[in-house]
Scaffold this active site. Sequence first.
Site, short mmCIF file in Angstrom:
data_model
loop_
_atom_site.label_atom_id
_atom_site.label_comp_id
_atom_site.label_asym_id
_atom_site.label_seq_id
_atom_site.Cartn_x
_atom_site.Cartn_y
_atom_site.Cartn_z
N ASP A 95 41.95 39.60 40.92
CA ASP A 95 42.06 39.24 42.13
C ASP A 95 43.12 40.10 43.10
O ASP A 95 42.79 40.34 44.33
CB ASP A 95 42.11 37.69 42.42
CG ASP A 95 41.16 36.82 41.92
OD1 ASP A 95 40.28 37.39 41.58
OD2 ASP A 95 41.54 35.58 42.07
N HIS A 107 35.87 44.28 40.60
CA HIS A 107 36.30 42.83 40.52
C HIS A 107 35.31 42.18 39.58
O HIS A 107 35.68 41.43 38.86
CB HIS A 107 36.65 42.30 41.81
CG HIS A 107 36.95 41.10 41.85
ND1 HIS A 107 36.13 39.95 42.14
CD2 HIS A 107 38.15 40.41 41.69
CE1 HIS A 107 36.69 38.65 42.18
NE2 HIS A 107 37.99 39.07 41.97
#
Length: 147
Positions: A121, A75
């Site tokens: 996300d 991420h």
Amino acid sequence: MYPAHLLILSAVCVSLLGAANIPPHPLNLINFMNMIRYTIPCEKTWGEYTNYGCYCGAGGSGTPIDALDRCCYVHDNCYGDAEKIHKCSPKTQSYSYKLTRRTIICYGAAGTCARIVCDCDRTAALCFGDSEYIEGHKRIDTKRYCQ
């Protein structure tokens, strides 16, 4: 309170919001938090995923210590690519998405900052849901284990 007072109070509030330059949409981190809540086990809160391992939370260094920490590592890199390659602002980028049938659907045209950040996300939140949470990896000594 008199109607005239309410009108003046409303005008003051609106002008203060405009002067503060507050964005009209919620910040992306709120969207990310909601995605995480949707995918993790019910007994956990999204806050338990901050300060986990070497990469979950602010910053990050070293080698991820487990699968969940790797989710955060990926991420972080996804956000980094969004900033460097696409000139996006991932932490404040708003986007549209839908939580449905245990998955997350991102809306928007491919290649736009909104879609890129949503996909970052989405991937991380789904990864969190698929990864084991190890209590001993919360608030580890990063100077010792993350070099």
